[in-house]
Scaffold this active site. Structure first.
Site, PDB file in Angstrom:
ATOM      1  N   ASP A  99      -6.745  -5.296   0.727  1.00  0.00           N
ATOM      2  CA  ASP A  99      -5.297  -5.334   0.924  1.00  0.00           C
ATOM      3  C   ASP A  99      -4.693  -5.237   2.332  1.00  0.00           C
ATOM      4  O   ASP A  99      -5.867  -4.557   3.298  1.00  0.00           O
ATOM      5  CB  ASP A  99      -5.613  -4.592  -0.446  1.00  0.00           C
ATOM      6  N   HIS A 101      -1.631  -4.954   3.165  1.00  0.00           N
ATOM      7  CA  HIS A 101      -0.221  -4.064   2.983  1.00  0.00           C
ATOM      8  C   HIS A 101      -0.438  -2.688   4.053  1.00  0.00           C
ATOM      9  O   HIS A 101      -1.235  -2.215   3.960  1.00  0.00           O
ATOM     10  CB  HIS A 101       0.583  -4.089   1.937  1.00  0.00           C
ATOM     11  N   SER A 152      -5.659  -3.696  -6.400  1.00  0.00           N
ATOM     12  CA  SER A 152      -6.209  -2.875  -4.515  1.00  0.00           C
ATOM     13  C   SER A 152      -6.720  -1.675  -5.838  1.00  0.00           C
ATOM     14  O   SER A 152      -7.245  -0.842  -5.992  1.00  0.00           O
ATOM     15  CB  SER A 152      -5.171  -2.673  -4.376  1.00  0.00           C
TER      16      SER A 152
HETATM   17 CO1  B1M Z   1       2.785  -9.192   0.304  1.00  0.00          CO
HETATM   18  N1  B1M Z   1       2.648  -8.830  -1.590  1.00  0.00           N
HETATM   19  N2  B1M Z   1       1.572  -9.898  -0.044  1.00  0.00           N
HETATM   20  N3  B1M Z   1       2.804  -9.257   2.489  1.00  0.00           N
HETATM   21  N4  B1M Z   1       3.844  -8.306   0.085  1.00  0.00           N
HETATM   22  C1  B1M Z   1       3.472  -8.194  -2.271  1.00  0.00           C
HETATM   23  C2  B1M Z   1       2.662  -6.462  -2.559  1.00  0.00           C
HETATM   24  C3  B1M Z   1       3.928  -8.192  -4.116  1.00  0.00           C
HETATM   25  C4  B1M Z   1       4.679  -7.576  -4.965  1.00  0.00           C
HETATM   26  C5  B1M Z   1       5.014  -9.108  -3.317  1.00  0.00           C
HETATM   27  C6  B1M Z   1       5.725 -10.021  -4.879  1.00  0.00           C
HETATM   28  O1  B1M Z   1       4.834 -11.589  -5.289  1.00  0.00           O
HETATM   29  N5  B1M Z   1       6.341  -9.629  -5.615  1.00  0.00           N
HETATM   30  C7  B1M Z   1       2.789  -8.873  -3.895  1.00  0.00           C
HETATM   31  C8  B1M Z   1       1.980  -8.760  -4.837  1.00  0.00           C
HETATM   32  C9  B1M Z   1       1.218  -8.397  -6.487  1.00  0.00           C
HETATM   33  C10 B1M Z   1       0.356  -8.428  -6.912  1.00  0.00           C
HETATM   34  O2  B1M Z   1      -0.283  -8.369  -6.885  1.00  0.00           O
HETATM   35  N6  B1M Z   1       0.862  -7.912  -8.684  1.00  0.00           N
HETATM   36  C11 B1M Z   1       2.197  -9.613  -2.740  1.00  0.00           C
HETATM   37  C12 B1M Z   1       0.942 -10.764  -2.644  1.00  0.00           C
HETATM   38  C13 B1M Z   1       1.110 -11.650  -3.372  1.00  0.00           C
HETATM   39  C14 B1M Z   1       0.730 -10.635  -1.297  1.00  0.00           C
HETATM   40  C15 B1M Z   1       0.153 -11.867  -1.254  1.00  0.00           C
HETATM   41  C16 B1M Z   1      -1.517 -12.356  -1.980  1.00  0.00           C
HETATM   42  C17 B1M Z   1       0.369 -13.702  -0.891  1.00  0.00           C
HETATM   43  C18 B1M Z   1      -0.025 -14.304  -0.373  1.00  0.00           C
HETATM   44  O3  B1M Z   1      -0.833 -14.307   0.162  1.00  0.00           O
HETATM   45  N7  B1M Z   1      -0.311 -15.832  -1.216  1.00  0.00           N
HETATM   46  C19 B1M Z   1      -0.521 -11.881   0.634  1.00  0.00           C
HETATM   47  C20 B1M Z   1      -1.981 -10.310   0.221  1.00  0.00           C
HETATM   48  C21 B1M Z   1      -2.895 -10.358   1.455  1.00  0.00           C
HETATM   49  C22 B1M Z   1      -3.546  -9.315   1.086  1.00  0.00           C
HETATM   50  O4  B1M Z   1      -3.262  -8.315   0.693  1.00  0.00           O
HETATM   51  N8  B1M Z   1      -4.778  -9.222   1.280  1.00  0.00           N
HETATM   52  C23 B1M Z   1       0.335 -10.777   1.289  1.00  0.00           C
HETATM   53  C24 B1M Z   1       0.621 -10.718   1.952  1.00  0.00           C
HETATM   54  C25 B1M Z   1       1.752  -9.773   2.940  1.00  0.00           C
HETATM   55  C26 B1M Z   1       2.431 -10.209   4.592  1.00  0.00           C
HETATM   56  C27 B1M Z   1       1.146 -10.061   5.042  1.00  0.00           C
HETATM   57  C28 B1M Z   1       2.989 -11.040   4.703  1.00  0.00           C
HETATM   58  C29 B1M Z   1       3.023  -8.478   3.925  1.00  0.00           C
HETATM   59  C30 B1M Z   1       2.484  -7.267   4.933  1.00  0.00           C
HETATM   60  C31 B1M Z   1       2.461  -7.253   6.128  1.00  0.00           C
HETATM   61  C32 B1M Z   1       2.247  -5.884   6.630  1.00  0.00           C
HETATM   62  O5  B1M Z   1       2.476  -4.911   5.616  1.00  0.00           O
HETATM   63  N9  B1M Z   1       1.689  -5.183   7.649  1.00  0.00           N
HETATM   64  C33 B1M Z   1       3.324  -8.500   2.914  1.00  0.00           C
HETATM   65  C34 B1M Z   1       4.366  -8.197   2.533  1.00  0.00           C
HETATM   66  C35 B1M Z   1       5.491  -7.191   3.315  1.00  0.00           C
HETATM   67  C36 B1M Z   1       5.062  -7.930   1.287  1.00  0.00           C
HETATM   68  C37 B1M Z   1       6.524  -7.000   0.014  1.00  0.00           C
HETATM   69  C38 B1M Z   1       7.190  -8.084   0.445  1.00  0.00           C
HETATM   70  C39 B1M Z   1       7.018  -5.800   0.852  1.00  0.00           C
HETATM   71  C40 B1M Z   1       5.845  -4.863   1.351  1.00  0.00           C
HETATM   72  C41 B1M Z   1       6.009  -3.443   1.798  1.00  0.00           C
HETATM   73  O6  B1M Z   1       5.717  -3.741   3.475  1.00  0.00           O
HETATM   74  N10 B1M Z   1       7.478  -2.734   1.175  1.00  0.00           N
HETATM   75  C42 B1M Z   1       5.096  -7.024  -1.230  1.00  0.00           C
HETATM   76  C43 B1M Z   1       6.382  -6.813  -2.047  1.00  0.00           C
HETATM   77  C44 B1M Z   1       7.279  -5.343  -2.061  1.00  0.00           C
HETATM   78  O7  B1M Z   1       6.526  -4.338  -2.300  1.00  0.00           O
HETATM   79  N11 B1M Z   1       8.324  -4.995  -2.742  1.00  0.00           N
HETATM   80  C45 B1M Z   1       4.789  -7.817  -1.456  1.00  0.00           C
HETATM   81  C46 B1M Z   1       7.713  -1.492   2.365  1.00  0.00           C
HETATM   82  C47 B1M Z   1       6.779  -0.171   2.247  1.00  0.00           C
HETATM   83  C48 B1M Z   1       7.342   0.795   3.757  1.00  0.00           C
HETATM   84  O8  B1M Z   1       6.675   0.195   0.685  1.00  0.00           O
HETATM   85  O9  B1M Z   1       4.195  -0.174   0.834  1.00  0.00           O
HETATM   86  O10 B1M Z   1       5.284   0.128  -1.526  1.00  0.00           O
HETATM   87  P1  B1M Z   1       4.805   0.633   0.572  1.00  0.00           P
HETATM   88  O11 B1M Z   1       4.738   2.002   0.043  1.00  0.00           O
HETATM   89  C49 B1M Z   1       5.796   2.994  -0.513  1.00  0.00           C
HETATM   90  C50 B1M Z   1       5.268   3.232  -1.284  1.00  0.00           C
HETATM   91  O12 B1M Z   1       4.012   2.431  -1.561  1.00  0.00           O
HETATM   92  C51 B1M Z   1       4.383   4.650  -1.054  1.00  0.00           C
HETATM   93  O13 B1M Z   1       5.108   5.315   0.732  1.00  0.00           O
HETATM   94  C52 B1M Z   1       6.152   4.304   0.678  1.00  0.00           C
HETATM   95  C53 B1M Z   1       7.593   4.433   0.842  1.00  0.00           C
HETATM   96  O14 B1M Z   1       7.802   5.857   1.236  1.00  0.00           O
HETATM   97  N12 B1M Z   1       2.574   4.341  -0.613  1.00  0.00           N
HETATM   98  C54 B1M Z   1       1.781   5.517  -0.639  1.00  0.00           C
HETATM   99  C55 B1M Z   1       2.598   3.149   0.032  1.00  0.00           C
HETATM  100  N13 B1M Z   1       1.266   3.398   0.331  1.00  0.00           N
HETATM  101  C56 B1M Z   1       0.500   5.592  -0.120  1.00  0.00           C
HETATM  102  C57 B1M Z   1      -0.628   5.560   0.288  1.00  0.00           C
HETATM  103  C58 B1M Z   1       0.115   7.395   0.235  1.00  0.00           C
HETATM  104  C59 B1M Z   1       1.063   7.660  -0.130  1.00  0.00           C
HETATM  105  C60 B1M Z   1       2.656   6.724  -0.777  1.00  0.00           C
HETATM  106  O15 B1M Z   1      -0.649   8.686   0.212  1.00  0.00           O
HETATM  107  C61 B1M Z   1      -2.318   8.052   0.697  1.00  0.00           C
END
Ligand code: B1M
Length: 214
Positions: A99, A101, A152
């Protein structure tokens, strides 16, 4: 004629920084930095996720959105509350194997570091072996895992098993979009020797860590 909140979300959706920083300055006069992130910027990210899911955005565009989010967090970081307490504990942070992200994990790092924790951030795609090695070297009070992909969540189960086999039982904090409290309690906890806590967001992660340390 968009409102400030709508403009902030739009920067993320469009992956554009034109006007971003002056709007962030304006937002800082009304909101706390974390509320800007969790509110309009997160709303923008959710929209990006939706558009991406609908094939209306390609990965390169989502990367631009991620850049805007990262730049915003970096810009807001100096304005965040910082506790005077030091040495509350030591935390290892990692995005699990497979992963990439890391925006959420890095937000957890900032919030914990601002609140007296020493954070060792191992980065993305961290395999269990690397976590085990770091845990032995760093002797952390907690291991924090992040993961956004559905696979993940399963990887966290495997990681918990591997850590247990390596006789590591420091409390684990887990978070990320693909996880839930139920999955944590029923699938991860039974595979681990120590407490496993589910954090719904970064702030909740800090609260859980504080509770654990007290
Ligand atoms: Co990707 N991605 N992505 N992506 N991406 C998602 C997660 C996805 C839901 C989008 C979608 O399809 N709707 C989907 C997952 C589907 C699934 O598995 N069911 C997805 C996919 C499919 C993919 C790829 C497979 C796409 C592809 O290549 N075809 C690929 C995967 C690569 C890989 O990981 N092997 C991929 C790639 C990417 C980018 C690189 C382009 C980019 C990431 C850039 C980066 O992180 N440096 C990206 C992004 C930006 C997203 C979305 C749009 C946004 C994620 C984000 O940064 N959110 C995402 C859709 C979505 O989530 N709405 C998506 C903002 C961030 C602040 O929130 O990380 O959730 P988040 O953290 C939150 C909580 O979750 C929590 O606290 C935060 C809030 O305060 N939290 C924790 C998180 N970790 C924590 C740990 C803790 C405590 C809290 O304690 C240890």
């Amino acid at each position: 004629h968009l409102t400030l909140e709508e403009r902030l979300a739009r920067y993320v959706v469009e992956g554009s920084k034109d006007g971003l920083f002056s709007d962030l300055d304006e937002a800082l006069t009304k909101y706390k930095p974390l509320d800007i992130i969790n509110g309009p910027l997160m709303a923008g990210m959710d929209e990006v996720g939706r558009l991406f899911n609908d094939n209306q955005l390609i990965v390169a565009e989502v990367l631009q959105s991620a850049e805007v989010m990262k730049a915003s967090v970096a810009y807001l970081e100096p304005h965040m509350d910082k506790a005077k307490t030091h040495a509350r504990g030591k935390v290892i942070l990692a995005t699990v194997k497979g992963d990439v992200h890391d925006i959420g994990k890095n937000l957890v790092e900032i919030i914990m570091a601002n609140n007296g924790y020493e954070v060792v951030n191992l980065g993305i795609k961290v395999p269990p072996e690397q976590l085990i090695e770091a845990a032995r070297r760093e002797r952390p009070d907690m291991i924090g895992l992040s993961g956004l992909l559905v696979k993940s969540a399963q990887q966290m189960v495997v990681t918990a098993q591997d850590l247990r086999k390596a006789d590591i039982h420091v409390p684990m904090l887990v978070g990320g979009a693909a996880l839930s409290r139920k999955f944590t309690d029923t699938r991860i906890s039974p595979e681990y020797n120590g407490p496993v806590l589910y954090a719904r967001d970064a702030m909740n992660g800090l609260e859980l860590a504080n509770r654990l340390m007290n």
